[in-house]
Design a protein around this motif. Structure first.
Motif, PDB file in Angstrom:
ATOM      1  N   ALA A  81       4.977 -25.817 -11.654  1.00 60.57           N
ATOM      2  CA  ALA A  81       3.652 -26.219 -12.132  1.00 60.57           C
ATOM      3  C   ALA A  81       2.798 -25.036 -12.569  1.00 60.57           C
ATOM      4  O   ALA A  81       1.908 -25.192 -13.422  1.00 60.57           O
ATOM      5  CB  ALA A  81       2.921 -26.995 -11.040  1.00 60.57           C
ATOM      6  N   ALA A 142       3.850 -31.403 -15.103  1.00 59.38           N
ATOM      7  CA  ALA A 142       2.859 -31.874 -14.136  1.00 59.38           C
ATOM      8  C   ALA A 142       1.692 -30.903 -14.039  1.00 59.38           C
ATOM      9  O   ALA A 142       0.531 -31.314 -13.950  1.00 59.38           O
ATOM     10  CB  ALA A 142       3.509 -32.059 -12.763  1.00 59.38           C
ATOM     11  N   SER A 146      -1.866 -32.112 -15.193  1.00 56.91           N
ATOM     12  CA  SER A 146      -2.838 -32.078 -14.109  1.00 56.91           C
ATOM     13  C   SER A 146      -4.060 -31.262 -14.506  1.00 56.91           C
ATOM     14  O   SER A 146      -5.193 -31.642 -14.202  1.00 56.91           O
ATOM     15  CB  SER A 146      -2.198 -31.484 -12.843  1.00 56.91           C
ATOM     16  OG  SER A 146      -3.095 -31.522 -11.756  1.00 56.91           O
ATOM     17  N   GLY A 152      -1.022 -35.216 -13.056  1.00 59.08           N
ATOM     18  CA  GLY A 152       0.277 -34.622 -12.793  1.00 59.08           C
ATOM     19  C   GLY A 152       1.259 -35.552 -12.106  1.00 59.08           C
ATOM     20  O   GLY A 152       2.451 -35.245 -12.030  1.00 59.08           O
ATOM     21  N   PRO A 155       4.771 -37.000 -14.248  1.00 57.99           N
ATOM     22  CA  PRO A 155       5.898 -36.085 -14.419  1.00 57.99           C
ATOM     23  C   PRO A 155       6.576 -35.732 -13.094  1.00 57.99           C
ATOM     24  O   PRO A 155       7.808 -35.649 -13.023  1.00 57.99           O
ATOM     25  CB  PRO A 155       5.257 -34.836 -15.055  1.00 57.99           C
ATOM     26  CG  PRO A 155       3.993 -35.322 -15.662  1.00 57.99           C
ATOM     27  CD  PRO A 155       3.518 -36.440 -14.792  1.00 57.99           C
ATOM     28  N   ALA A 156       5.791 -35.520 -12.045  1.00 58.69           N
ATOM     29  CA  ALA A 156       6.378 -35.230 -10.736  1.00 58.69           C
ATOM     30  C   ALA A 156       7.195 -36.412 -10.234  1.00 58.69           C
ATOM     31  O   ALA A 156       8.255 -36.241  -9.612  1.00 58.69           O
ATOM     32  CB  ALA A 156       5.276 -34.885  -9.733  1.00 58.69           C
ATOM     33  N   THR A 174       4.213 -35.675  -2.642  1.00 60.09           N
ATOM     34  CA  THR A 174       3.147 -35.627  -3.649  1.00 60.09           C
ATOM     35  C   THR A 174       1.874 -35.040  -3.064  1.00 60.09           C
ATOM     36  O   THR A 174       1.135 -34.324  -3.748  1.00 60.09           O
ATOM     37  CB  THR A 174       2.841 -37.024  -4.235  1.00 60.09           C
ATOM     38  OG1 THR A 174       2.297 -37.868  -3.219  1.00 60.09           O
ATOM     39  CG2 THR A 174       4.087 -37.659  -4.812  1.00 60.09           C
TER      40      THR A 174
END
Length: 250
Positions: A81, A142, A146, A152, A155-156, A174
């Motif tokens: 990230a 993400a 984000s 985000g 995508p995560a 998460t």
């Protein structure tokens, strides 16, 4: 930005909704709050209001999910990230408000389309195990989404769904990932002037709402069907996404 009754009529339910999502449903829909606020405010103001509140929710959610996460997946997404956050910060210095309206609106609609594709079986990649480079790429996307829209989660989720985690480890992962990503975003947000005296004052008023939402989300994690919660999310994101795209283009 006026902190009047009209502002709080929009902000309070938006922040409460974000808290419930982050506390109980994998953070994926928490960015609906930023999308809703961006309809009524400048995108930068919406992002600036939401980040400290999201960080407060992160802290509230750490305790009930402490060490229940998948550490290897969390590390991969967090490291991935960081360049995405840097790219988002660079774009913010180059683009105007309408670009961010368009991005937030497109991400909102894209989130709904992605979820519908999963439900209808049109998207299958997330259900198969993905290679490690895909996890790093998911983290980078993400981090970027984000930064520009607090979005985000999707995508995560592509990576985490492929790992076939249980409901609670998925949620816990998460929580720790976006706790770290939001800390990483805070510094460039501050340098870019996204935080103002007005956004911080709004945060003081909205902090109890954020904590209430996070607490309700943890409770709802075990009680409320995901289908009902996300059905409402899809409606909100579709409407706000269309409005933001329309405003950006016109």
């Amino acid at each position: 930005m006026e902190l009047d009754a009209q502002f709080f009529m929009v902000a309070i339910p938006a922040v409460l909704f974000a808290g419930i999502s982050k506390g109980g449903f994998g953070s994926g829909a928490a960015f609906a709050a930023a999308s809703i606020l961006a309809v009524a405010l400048e995108p930068g103001q919406a992002l600036g209001i939401m980040l400290p509140l999201l960080m407060l929710m992160d802290v509230a959610n750490l305790r009930p999910y402490w060490k229940k996460w998948s550490a290897p997946d969390a590390k991969l997404l967090i490291l991935g990230a960081l360049p995405g956050v840097a790219l988002g910060a660079w774009l913010y210095t180059m683009a105007d408000a309408d670009v961010f309206r368009l991005l937030i609106g497109a991400i909102s609609i894209g989130f709904v389309a992605w979820q519908m594709g999963l439900k209808l079986g049109l998207i299958r990649a997330a259900r198969a195990e993905l290679p490690l480079w895909a996890g790093a790429l998911a983290g980078a996307v993400a981090g970027f989404t984000s930064f520009v829209s607090h979005a985000g989660g999707p995508p995560a989720a592509v990576w985490l769904l492929s790992r076939k985690l249980g409901k609670t480890p998925y949620q816990a992962t998460t929580v720790i990932v976006f706790w770290a990503v939001n800390i990483a975003k805070f510094i460039p947000y501050a340098f870019l002037g996204i935080f103002t005296a007005q956004t911080l004052l709004a945060d003081l008023f909205l902090a109890p709402v954020a904590l209430l939402g996070a607490w309700l989300g943890v409770k709802a994690h075990h009680m409320v069907p995901e289908r009902a919660f996300f059905a409402l999310t899809y409606v909100l994101l579709t409407l706000t996404g269309i409005k933001l795209i329309w405003d950006a283009l016109t």
